[in-house]
Scaffold this active site. Structure first.
Site, PDB file in Angstrom:
ATOM      1  N   SER A 100      -0.080   4.557   8.380  1.00  0.00           N
ATOM      2  CA  SER A 100      -0.728   3.689   7.295  1.00  0.00           C
ATOM      3  C   SER A 100      -2.164   2.856   7.637  1.00  0.00           C
ATOM      4  O   SER A 100      -2.977   3.592   8.016  1.00  0.00           O
ATOM      5  CB  SER A 100       0.240   2.750   6.646  1.00  0.00           C
ATOM      6  OG  SER A 100      -0.348   2.425   5.224  1.00  0.00           O
ATOM      7  N   ASP A 228       5.417  10.790   0.403  1.00  0.00           N
ATOM      8  CA  ASP A 228       4.612   9.544   0.426  1.00  0.00           C
ATOM      9  C   ASP A 228       4.386   9.008  -0.843  1.00  0.00           C
ATOM     10  O   ASP A 228       3.759   9.392  -1.614  1.00  0.00           O
ATOM     11  CB  ASP A 228       3.127   9.732   0.944  1.00  0.00           C
ATOM     12  CG  ASP A 228       2.821   8.421   1.710  1.00  0.00           C
ATOM     13  OD1 ASP A 228       2.877   7.303   1.015  1.00  0.00           O
ATOM     14  OD2 ASP A 228       2.099   8.574   2.680  1.00  0.00           O
ATOM     15  N   HIS A 258       6.682   7.597   3.475  1.00  0.00           N
ATOM     16  CA  HIS A 258       5.364   6.915   4.052  1.00  0.00           C
ATOM     17  C   HIS A 258       5.545   6.443   5.431  1.00  0.00           C
ATOM     18  O   HIS A 258       4.689   6.051   6.149  1.00  0.00           O
ATOM     19  CB  HIS A 258       4.925   5.741   3.101  1.00  0.00           C
ATOM     20  CG  HIS A 258       3.801   5.300   3.326  1.00  0.00           C
ATOM     21  ND1 HIS A 258       2.667   5.991   3.546  1.00  0.00           N
ATOM     22  CD2 HIS A 258       3.301   3.772   3.917  1.00  0.00           C
ATOM     23  CE1 HIS A 258       1.654   5.081   3.794  1.00  0.00           C
ATOM     24  NE2 HIS A 258       2.026   3.795   3.987  1.00  0.00           N
TER      25      HIS A 258
END
Length: 286
Positions: A100, A228, A258
């Site tokens: 991320s 995600d 995610h």
């Protein structure tokens, strides 16, 4: 404070750490996502430590990390922080994997010539600046602020609540049953202790967008999480898919959310290690 593998296995209440630093061998930097902490890398770090020296630091303003100066923080300032830490370690270059926000910082470090290889995992930052997509992701995270403030007031009652843990698990994973309650409690603790939320939202809205990625010479492996729910691939991965060099690996990791390190640490550790070892012989992993 540095967490060793022995500390990481402790069943005591989790404590903030400046970094996980374990193992010996090839230098590997692991970068966590927005609101999280080095704890999310514990299982991957332990698996990789037999053949690698693994360093997973806490970002500024995050649980265990340095204090944030001022009201705004952006990916470039975070990259500066990590570069300083690499210099302290004596690592001119290293293998980098980031999830991320960590993937976004990893791309910036690769641009600066600090990455031998780069593995991005559900990388953030794949939007133009300014753009509607950029504003939408800012609003998405800003909408969490009231719930986080309530959680801070409830403290342990929220962190250890099964329902709250399951809601958190649904946001960041696909198979919630694959994540231990201790890991969910640690994730919630990190979120509630993150002081960088507002500074990073403000800073990310003001920061310039990423330059074209086509000139990256670092071997890149991009991992996309199939489920995600934070930054869906259909919206936020298209620029990476389009602009990364043709030689970059583009892999859809099935059945994960995610933050796949929490639910599939074996698969993530293997995918990172494959990319590292393929680069030794200038091979492209397929």
């Amino acid at each position: 404070m540095t967490m060793t593998s022995r500390t990481a296995k402790s069943t005591a209440r989790p404590a903030p750490v400046a970094a996980l630093h374990i193992g010996s061998g090839d230098p590997v930097l692991l970068l966590h996502g927005f609101l999280l902490s080095p704890h999310c890398w514990e299982q991957v770090a332990q698996r990789m430590s037999a053949h690698c020296e693994v360093y997973a630091p806490a970002f500024a303003g995050h649980w265990g990390g340095p204090k944030v100066e001022g009201w705004a923080l952006d990916v470039y300032a975070l990259a500066d922080q990590i570069e300083d830490q690499l210099d302290e370690l004596g690592w001119r270059t290293c293998h980098i994997a980031g999830n991320s926000l960590g993937g976004w910082v990893g791309l910036e470090l690769a641009r600066r010539g600090r990455a031998r290889t780069l593995t991005t995992i559900a990388a953030a930052g794949g939007w133009a600046s300014p753009s509607l997509s950029q504003v939408r992701v800012g609003i998405k995270f800003a909408s969490m602020i009231p719930f986080i403030e309530i959680g801070k007031r409830l403290g342990g009652a929220a962190i250890n609540n099964v329902l709250v843990q399951q809601v958190a698990a649904l946001l960041v994973t696909k198979r919630t049953s694959a994540v231990a309650r201790r890991d969910l409690a640690t994730t919630l603790t990190a979120v509630l202790h993150c002081e960088a939320m507002i500074p990073l939202i403000l800073g990310s809205l003001r920061a310039p967008g990423m330059d074209d990625l086509g000139e990256l010479s670092t071997p890149v492996r991009m991992l996309l999480a199939e489920y995600d729910r934070i930054i869906p691939n259909s919206v936020y991965a298209t620029r990476y898919l389009r602009e990364l060099p043709e030689s970059a690996d583009r892999i859809l990791v099935h059945g994960v959310g995610h933050v796949p390190m929490l639910e599939a640490p074996d698969r993530i550790a293997t995918l990172i290690a494959e990319h590292i070892y393929a680069s030794r012989g200038h091979l492209r992993a397929v």
